[in-house]
Design an enzyme around this catalytic site. Sequence first.
Site, PDB file in Angstrom:
ATOM      1  NE  ARG A   1       6.678  -3.285  -5.459  1.00 42.69           N
ATOM      2  CZ  ARG A   1       6.682  -2.482  -4.410  1.00 42.69           C
ATOM      3  NH1 ARG A   1       5.553  -2.220  -3.778  1.00 42.69           N
ATOM      4  NH2 ARG A   1       7.808  -1.942  -3.986  1.00 42.69           N
ATOM      5  CG  HIS A   3       4.247  -4.794  -0.143  1.00 41.55           C
ATOM      6  ND1 HIS A   3       5.074  -4.733   0.961  1.00 41.55           N
ATOM      7  CD2 HIS A   3       4.611  -3.748  -0.943  1.00 41.55           C
ATOM      8  CE1 HIS A   3       5.905  -3.707   0.843  1.00 41.55           C
ATOM      9  NE2 HIS A   3       5.640  -3.085  -0.295  1.00 41.55           N
ATOM     10  CG  HIS A  11       7.248  -6.872  -2.138  1.00 37.23           C
ATOM     11  ND1 HIS A  11       8.341  -7.609  -2.523  1.00 37.23           N
ATOM     12  CD2 HIS A  11       7.630  -5.577  -2.191  1.00 37.23           C
ATOM     13  CE1 HIS A  11       9.343  -6.786  -2.788  1.00 37.23           C
ATOM     14  NE2 HIS A  11       8.939  -5.546  -2.592  1.00 37.23           N
ATOM     15  CE  LYS A  13       2.941  -2.779  25.029  1.00 37.10           C
ATOM     16  NZ  LYS A  13       3.574  -3.919  25.742  1.00 37.10           N
ATOM     17  N   GLY A  34      12.910   2.877  -0.754  1.00 34.82           N
ATOM     18  CA  GLY A  34      13.233   4.276  -0.977  1.00 34.82           C
ATOM     19  C   GLY A  34      11.996   5.103  -1.251  1.00 34.82           C
ATOM     20  NE  ARG A  91       2.897   0.604  -2.985  1.00 38.01           N
ATOM     21  CZ  ARG A  91       4.207   0.605  -2.734  1.00 38.01           C
ATOM     22  NH1 ARG A  91       4.941   1.654  -3.071  1.00 38.01           N
ATOM     23  NH2 ARG A  91       4.786  -0.435  -2.163  1.00 38.01           N
ATOM     24  CB  ALA A 131      -0.069   9.864   5.684  1.00 38.96           C
ATOM     25  CD  GLU A 168      12.660   0.693  -5.509  1.00 37.60           C
ATOM     26  OE1 GLU A 168      11.419   0.728  -5.446  1.00 37.60           O
ATOM     27  OE2 GLU A 168      13.389   0.863  -4.517  1.00 37.60           O
TER      28      GLU A 168
END
Length: 515
Positions: A288, A349, A242, A35, A48, A384, A13, A114
């Site tokens: 999910r 998740h 998840h 870092k 994906g 989601r 984003a 999926e």
Amino acid sequence: MATDLLIIGCGIAGCSAALEAARQGLSVLMITKSKEPEESNTFHAQGGIIYKGRNDSEKLLMKDLMRAGAGLCKYNAIDVLSGKGPVLVEKILMKELKVNFDRTSRDELHLTEEGAHSIPRIIHAEDLTGKAIELAFIKGIKKYKNITVKTSLSAIDLLTLSHHSLNPLDIYKEPTCAGAYVFDQTANKVFPVMAKETLLATGGIGRLYLHTTNPKGARGDGIAMAYRAGARIQNMEYIQFHPTALYHPDGERFLLSESMRGEGARLINKKGESFMDKYHKLGSLAPRDIVARGIHEEMLQDGSECVFLDISHKKAEWIKKRFPNIYKKCLEFKIDITKQPIPVVPAAHYSCGGIVVDTEGRTSIKRLRAAGEVACSGIHGANRLASSSLLEGLVWGTLAGESIAREVKEMKIDFPKISAWKYEKEEADPALILQDWLTIRHTMWNYVGLVRTTKRLARAEKILTELQSEIEEFYRYSVLSDDLIGLRNGIQASLVILQAAKVNRKSRGCHYRKD
């Protein structure tokens, strides 16, 4: 220090917004507490990104998003995602950044299916899609001289007129963001960054929970800063767990991509029996939240510490080629996924809620934008859809960057005078920070996790409210560090989730109230 656009976070984003704003001539400063600039939730994403399948359509994708989101998705948001998403994947990721997505022997993009998708429409780069995308973005950003990327800088708080301006009359002005206080971890100094526009792209909240697939930086920084600034936040009760994280006593929870189930992996219990068909007609490819609770229920019934994900019926060479990273990671724990099932448990998740934004990332505070997981665009509703997060980051980051560039060019801004930072001298006790984090994570996992009740939430509220009071006192008088900043943000973000879960007594999507 001053800039046209301050971006806090370097994931998909933030990078999308930076590229778009820089193309149109804005000066962009991107900061990250990590870092390395690529370290982000995006970098660790495996499965994906949604593209388009054969005989696919915008309406079909919208239908899948709405179904996965339990009917709570915002229509105009999923309309934007479905319409612009595949176009931007092709334009930016494929043509401009040249991300090397997997292809078939016929040189066609390899599409996988999926959970909760009607058809295969997910493209991927082996099982390290996020890494491929993130590294391509970082490489692309380096081509722009008007983008400055600085690492090891922790945002402390957003600068707003009502909270930080030395002009007392600014409290009467519209709530407005003017940048952020930033802590330089190397120099141990705090300085203000004044910005015409500020974009929060800080990622998620998974590290507030005991078990999570998220990297160490996902501690709710953006949610906490936005809350303290007074931004509107919504849907934070909808925390997606998840279903399949690698379970091993000696290691952190490692995400086992949903694409494994899309490619035929089966969930089985300790008796070797498939069990998801009794919880949903889509079986292991159900949304999910349903899969995660199905696993949770199976573990309770069996009294087991985990269930198993089995893909060993596939050819060994195919498994190694399709899931090379997962194969190597499991081997580190002496699990050969070509020969044996993988022990798995659910893990925190993704946050489906966040800072409320419109289709160009505007928040309820003037000159403050948000994009990616930290934002609530309305795309995810109560749960989601798989592989939609990278797409949302790409689309909302790009649209935010475009609109910021248009508006900043017309702005005439006098930055407010603000107070100098007051430094403290008392060293923070690392044992206290560690123990406070343990309390937060155990409390969130046990009481504000997969299954919630009135009594559990009340217990969590008592524990976390008292702890926040102690942490704020601790923070106020201690020498500043990134760990201390993270702890303060972690307790605040936890309370935001808790209060949202407490108020919403109706089970929907990934918010499940047992009572």
